[in-house]
Design a protein around this motif. Structure first.
Motif, PDB file in Angstrom:
ATOM      1  N   TYR A 123      10.323  -1.923   2.074  1.00  0.00           N
ATOM      2  CA  TYR A 123       9.023  -1.265   2.219  1.00  0.00           C
ATOM      3  C   TYR A 123       8.401  -1.675   3.553  1.00  0.00           C
ATOM      4  N   GLU A 124       8.011  -0.715   4.343  1.00  0.00           N
ATOM      5  CA  GLU A 124       7.358  -0.993   5.625  1.00  0.00           C
ATOM      6  C   GLU A 124       6.229   0.007   5.809  1.00  0.00           C
ATOM      7  N   GLN A 125       5.156  -0.434   6.444  1.00  0.00           N
ATOM      8  CA  GLN A 125       4.023   0.454   6.724  1.00  0.00           C
ATOM      9  C   GLN A 125       4.473   1.676   7.529  1.00  0.00           C
ATOM     10  N   GLU A 126       5.410   1.399   8.456  1.00  0.00           N
ATOM     11  CA  GLU A 126       5.940   2.463   9.320  1.00  0.00           C
ATOM     12  C   GLU A 126       6.517   3.620   8.476  1.00  0.00           C
ATOM     13  N   GLY A 131       5.896   9.129   5.672  1.00  0.00           N
ATOM     14  CA  GLY A 131       6.045   9.891   4.423  1.00  0.00           C
ATOM     15  C   GLY A 131       7.386   9.720   3.745  1.00  0.00           C
ATOM     16  N   LYS A 132       7.981   8.539   3.891  1.00  0.00           N
ATOM     17  CA  LYS A 132       9.309   8.321   3.308  1.00  0.00           C
ATOM     18  C   LYS A 132       9.250   7.984   1.818  1.00  0.00           C
ATOM     19  N   TYR A 133       8.075   7.573   1.331  1.00  0.00           N
ATOM     20  CA  TYR A 133       7.990   7.155  -0.066  1.00  0.00           C
ATOM     21  C   TYR A 133       7.185   8.153  -0.902  1.00  0.00           C
ATOM     22  N   LEU A 134       7.520   8.171  -2.177  1.00  0.00           N
ATOM     23  CA  LEU A 134       6.806   9.031  -3.119  1.00  0.00           C
ATOM     24  C   LEU A 134       5.479   8.379  -3.507  1.00  0.00           C
ATOM     25  N   ASP A 135       4.440   9.177  -3.637  1.00  0.00           N
ATOM     26  CA  ASP A 135       3.135   8.668  -4.069  1.00  0.00           C
ATOM     27  C   ASP A 135       3.199   8.317  -5.561  1.00  0.00           C
ATOM     28  N   ARG A 145      -0.707  -1.957 -16.673  1.00  0.00           N
ATOM     29  CA  ARG A 145      -0.111  -3.228 -17.116  1.00  0.00           C
ATOM     30  C   ARG A 145      -0.161  -4.292 -16.022  1.00  0.00           C
ATOM     31  N   LEU A 146      -0.447  -3.878 -14.800  1.00  0.00           N
ATOM     32  CA  LEU A 146      -0.341  -4.792 -13.660  1.00  0.00           C
ATOM     33  C   LEU A 146      -1.639  -5.582 -13.436  1.00  0.00           C
ATOM     34  N   ILE A 147      -1.522  -6.834 -13.000  1.00  0.00           N
ATOM     35  CA  ILE A 147      -2.696  -7.637 -12.638  1.00  0.00           C
ATOM     36  C   ILE A 147      -3.428  -6.895 -11.508  1.00  0.00           C
ATOM     37  N   PRO A 148      -4.765  -6.719 -11.614  1.00  0.00           N
ATOM     38  CA  PRO A 148      -5.480  -5.894 -10.628  1.00  0.00           C
ATOM     39  C   PRO A 148      -5.237  -6.303  -9.169  1.00  0.00           C
ATOM     40  N   SER A 149      -5.188  -7.620  -8.906  1.00  0.00           N
ATOM     41  CA  SER A 149      -4.985  -8.041  -7.512  1.00  0.00           C
ATOM     42  C   SER A 149      -3.620  -7.605  -6.994  1.00  0.00           C
ATOM     43  N   MET A 150      -2.642  -7.504  -7.894  1.00  0.00           N
ATOM     44  CA  MET A 150      -1.306  -7.073  -7.472  1.00  0.00           C
ATOM     45  C   MET A 150      -1.291  -5.564  -7.192  1.00  0.00           C
ATOM     46  N   LYS A 151      -2.095  -4.824  -7.992  1.00  0.00           N
ATOM     47  CA  LYS A 151      -2.200  -3.387  -7.713  1.00  0.00           C
ATOM     48  C   LYS A 151      -2.829  -3.193  -6.331  1.00  0.00           C
ATOM     49  N   GLU A 152      -3.824  -4.033  -6.049  1.00  0.00           N
ATOM     50  CA  GLU A 152      -4.494  -3.953  -4.744  1.00  0.00           C
ATOM     51  C   GLU A 152      -3.497  -4.251  -3.616  1.00  0.00           C
ATOM     52  N   SER A 153      -2.625  -5.239  -3.863  1.00  0.00           N
ATOM     53  CA  SER A 153      -1.620  -5.585  -2.845  1.00  0.00           C
ATOM     54  C   SER A 153      -0.628  -4.441  -2.629  1.00  0.00           C
ATOM     55  N   CYS A 154      -0.449  -3.623  -3.657  1.00  0.00           N
ATOM     56  CA  CYS A 154       0.498  -2.504  -3.537  1.00  0.00           C
ATOM     57  C   CYS A 154      -0.163  -1.267  -2.922  1.00  0.00           C
ATOM     58  N   GLN A 162      -0.800   4.302  -3.724  1.00  0.00           N
ATOM     59  CA  GLN A 162       0.256   3.302  -3.956  1.00  0.00           C
ATOM     60  C   GLN A 162       1.620   3.971  -3.783  1.00  0.00           C
ATOM     61  N   TYR A 163       2.444   3.324  -2.960  1.00  0.00           N
ATOM     62  CA  TYR A 163       3.792   3.846  -2.722  1.00  0.00           C
ATOM     63  C   TYR A 163       4.864   2.879  -3.219  1.00  0.00           C
ATOM     64  N   ARG A 164       4.467   1.806  -3.860  1.00  0.00           N
ATOM     65  CA  ARG A 164       5.433   0.861  -4.444  1.00  0.00           C
ATOM     66  C   ARG A 164       4.786   0.131  -5.609  1.00  0.00           C
TER      67      ARG A 164
END
Lengths: 458, 287
Positions: A123-126, A131-135, A145-154, A162-164
């Motif tokens: 995974y890279e910002q570039e 547009g290489k990843y699916l939304d 199910r995810l811890i909110p801070s981890m969703k924020e990191s994604c 979120q793309y990952r």
């Protein structure tokens, strides 16, 4: 003579045929790609084939091959087990895992040649920008199910999407020898003078021990920048503002080249420790294995790294479990605070080009089940990012030490927003130059600023 | 009859021409085209003319890498030829165990340079390498220094490892050259009272000129494109100090500067072409 000529023509024809035969298409997979020696493949088992035969018509219609691309060597075996379990009950969907040590570079070739894997951990910002990843923003069955801070990191800062999905968390800080600290009555340092005093006390009591072991691999030296000067910026401005500053190259906030700034101070401190013999003499040639060996044999008192090295430490010396301490990075600027990395780990992204979105999601649902994630977290030695997964990811003494460190310091994430033309390895190479004496701390800060700025324009 | 023979020859050369076209001409033309763009390896490529080529000459890191590559190539070529010639002279004499000695000298050449780099890394690591422990046993722990931590010593180590690996190949060519020199020349000169040094410098060395030319040119060409031994031994470090132009091309290619890296590859192609053309000219003069 005639026979000779006939033979020559025959051999030439055979050579030509064999050459062209290599160009022939294969129909073994959807991508038509032949497996190479680096490919780790987990195909359907005979048992699965028998199960499929039971309702052949339906399965034939559903038969789909999915490619899963990863650069995480530590998870290959476990994922092969999970994939094997999935393939047996998937009803015609076959997942094939491909591991490449140089995944971050090889994925680029795959994108360029139009052979994007259906699912990937790279995974890279570039690539987000391209547009290489699916939304994946509407996949609430995962986000809930995810811890909110981890969703924020994604979450991508620019689009807010979120793309990952990251299934685990990782932490980085100083691993230290608790036994040695207790013996010398040392406490975890919160400021740089305290940190240096600890190193000096260790050196004085144990001259044959390296107080701080740094290894010369570029990624590791790049991490020191990531966790210390970058960490200072992230703690000072907060995660979002720091990310924005890095995305827009806000020189007023980053100020890398300032001779009194975070980068020059970090460099000055490092060089001072080197001159005082408080870091290992072979800093430029030592490897991560040397570091692990030195720590588990008591030849070094502390080193900087992430949780990913924990399994190596415990494998090499299981008796170390009670002796491993974990501490945040001390504040090295007057207005700084101790920081510890708490970041997302094991992220999965779906290719925007895949024709099998439903099938990939089906596999991810299987992989993200609480049962599989417990197994994954415990094998990887990394806490799960899912709220409903209760995993014993490390011995209790280590877990409590890590929890204390995380609670006592400002939590920072990785810098995903750095310029595309300036990698963490590039940063590490500048630190190599600093430690080799090529730069003074001020020159180092200037060189870092120049390389950082050039990374935006190149 | 002659026309038939020519046609058959043309037909037989077709596979080689096709392979040459597919694997050399086509990539070369594509490379030239790519070097005129700002392609990042994934997105759309935009034509930017000769900008990449102009950028190269103001790129300090690239110019430093040329310097490193040329020093490595010249240093390697000189030492390879001296050591290879000395080995060949030794192997041209009769002594017990000559066959085994020849195999031992040649053996490193069949090992991958990448593996060779790793072997030497673990031998030379200061305070941890096998040579360090060996020296410690001999009471000389300071003999192995931190050689891979500075530009000059790291470059010297790289040259020595390269010479150690490929001196056997150079030796074989010199040995063939020495075997081709008729004994009549040296015997006649010896009868005329020539000393051993005179025999070597006045007779042997001039007659070895074709072998010297082949060795020097092939060594320089091989060393100019050096990649693997540096990657495994120093990774181009410390910093970018021992980075060769080939490594720079790879890093630029994967660093979102694919168009620029192709332009640098074209420049490396021209640099390598120089010794090739010199060699061809010398060979033609000889002919």
């Amino acid at each position: 003579m005639g026979k000779k000529k006939f033979l020559a023509v025959l051999l030439t024809a055979a050579l030509g045929m064999s050459t062209l035969a290599g160009c022939g298409a294969t129909d073994t997979s959807t991508s038509g790609e032949a497996p190479d020696t680096n490919t780790v493949t987990e195909a359907a088992t005979p048992a699965a084939s028998e199960a499929e035969a039971a309702d052949s018509t339906e399965k034939e219609n559903k038969a789909v091959d999915l490619t899963f691309f990863t650069g995480k060597v530590e998870t290959v075996d476990l994922l092969n087990q999970i994939i094997s379990d999935y393939n047996q009950q998937s009803g015609g969907i076959t997942v094939e895992q491909e591991y490449q040590a140089d995944a971050s570079n090889i994925i680029k070739i795959k994108f360029a040649s139009g052979e994007s894997p259906d699912l990937m951990t790279t995974y890279e910002q570039e690539y987000v920008n391209q547009g290489k990843y699916l939304d994946l923003s509407d996949r609430n069955e995962w986000w809930d199910r995810l811890i909110p801070s981890m969703k924020e990191s994604c979450t991508d800062l620019e689009s807010g999407k979120q793309y990952r999905v990251c299934t685990n968390m990782t932490m980085a800080g100083f691993f230290y020898n608790k036994e040695m600290f207790d013996e010398l009555g040392l406490k975890v340092a919160t400021t740089w003078p305290e940190f240096e005093a600890n190193l000096e006390a260790i050196k004085e009591a144990h001259p044959d021990v390296d107080p701080w072991f740094i290894f010369g691999e570029a990624w590791h030296l790049g991490h020191l920048i990531e966790f210390m000067p970058h960490g200072y910026i992230k703690a000072k401005y907060g995660a979002t503002e720091a990310k924005k500053a890095m995305l827009s190259n806000d020189s007023a906030k980053l100020d890398w080249g300032n001779p009194d700034g975070a980068m020059a101070t970090f460099a000055k401190n490092l060089v001072e420790l080197q001159k005082k013999g408080l870091i290992n003499e072979d800093v430029l040639t030592a490897t991560s294995d040397n570091c692990i060996d030195a720590f588990v044999t008591g030849k070094c008192a502390m080193f900087s790294n992430g949780m990913w090295c924990l399994s190596d430490l415990l494998t090499k010396n299981p008796d170390m479990a009670d002796k491993i301490g974990f501490a945040p990075y001390p504040a090295f600027m007057e207005d700084g605070v101790p920081v510890v990395l708490v970041a997302e780990d094991s992220g999965y992204s779906i290719s925007a080009e895949t024709e099998h979105v439903d099938e990939v999601v089906d596999f991810l649902n299987f992989l993200f089940s609480a049962e599989n994630q417990k197994k994954y977290a415990e094998t990887l030695g990394s806490p799960s990012a899912f709220k409903d997964v209760d995993a014993s990811w490390a011995p209790d003494s280590i877990v409590s030490g890590v929890n204390d460190a995380v609670a006592s310091a400002t939590n920072i994430g990785f810098t995903n927003e750095k310029p595309a033309g300036f990698s963490g390895d590039d940063a590490g190479r500048l630190v190599q130059d600093l430690l080799a004496g090529t730069y003074s701390p001020e020159e180092f800060a200037k060189a870092y600023e120049e390389a950082w700025n050039a990374g935006y324009t190149n | 009859m002659q026309r038939k023979k020519n046609k058959a020859a043309q037909f037989l050369s077709l596979p080689a021409l096709i392979l040459y076209g597919v694997f050399f001409v086509y990539p070369l033309l594509r490379g030239i085209g790519m070097s005129l763009t700002n392609w990042d390896g994934m997105g759309q490529a935009t034509f930017i003319g000769l900008k990449n080529y102009f950028d190269f000459f103001s790129d300090k890191r690239a110019l430093h890498d040329i310097q490193t590559t040329v020093i490595f190539a010249v240093g390697s070529a000189v030492l390879l030829n001296i050591v290879g010639l000395l080995y060949a002279l030794l192997m041209n004499t009769e002594f017990k165990g000559k066959s085994i000695a020849r195999v031992i000298i040649y053996l490193p050449a069949i090992i991958s340079p990448l593996i060779m780099g790793y072997i030497w890394y673990f031998l030379l690591q200061p305070k941890r390498g096998y040579l360090y422990y060996a020296c410690m046993q001999l009471g000389l722990p300071d003999l192995i220094g931190n050689w891979m931590s500075s530009y000059h010593s790291a470059l010297a180590v790289l040259i020595v490892v390269n010479v150690w690996q490929f001196a056997g190949m150079t030796m074989i060519i010199y040995l063939a050259g020495l075997k081709a020199i008729a004994k009549d020349y040296t015997e006649a000169a010896a009868i005329d009272g020539a000393t051993k040094w005179q025999l070597f410098f006045r007779i042997t060395l001039p007659l070895l000129m074709p072998a010297i030319r082949i060795n020097v040119v092939t060594n320089i060409i091989g060393s100019l494109s050096v990649f693997d031994v540096i990657m495994s031994l120093t990774e181009g470090g410390p910093g970018y100090a021992t980075e060769s132009l080939s490594i720079y091309i790879m890093r630029m290619c994967y660093g979102s500067r694919t168009g620029y890296s192709t332009a640098v590859a074209m420049i490396l192609f021209v640099i390598i072409l120089i010794p090739v053309l010199i060699s061809m000219r010398l060979t033609r003069q000889k002919g």
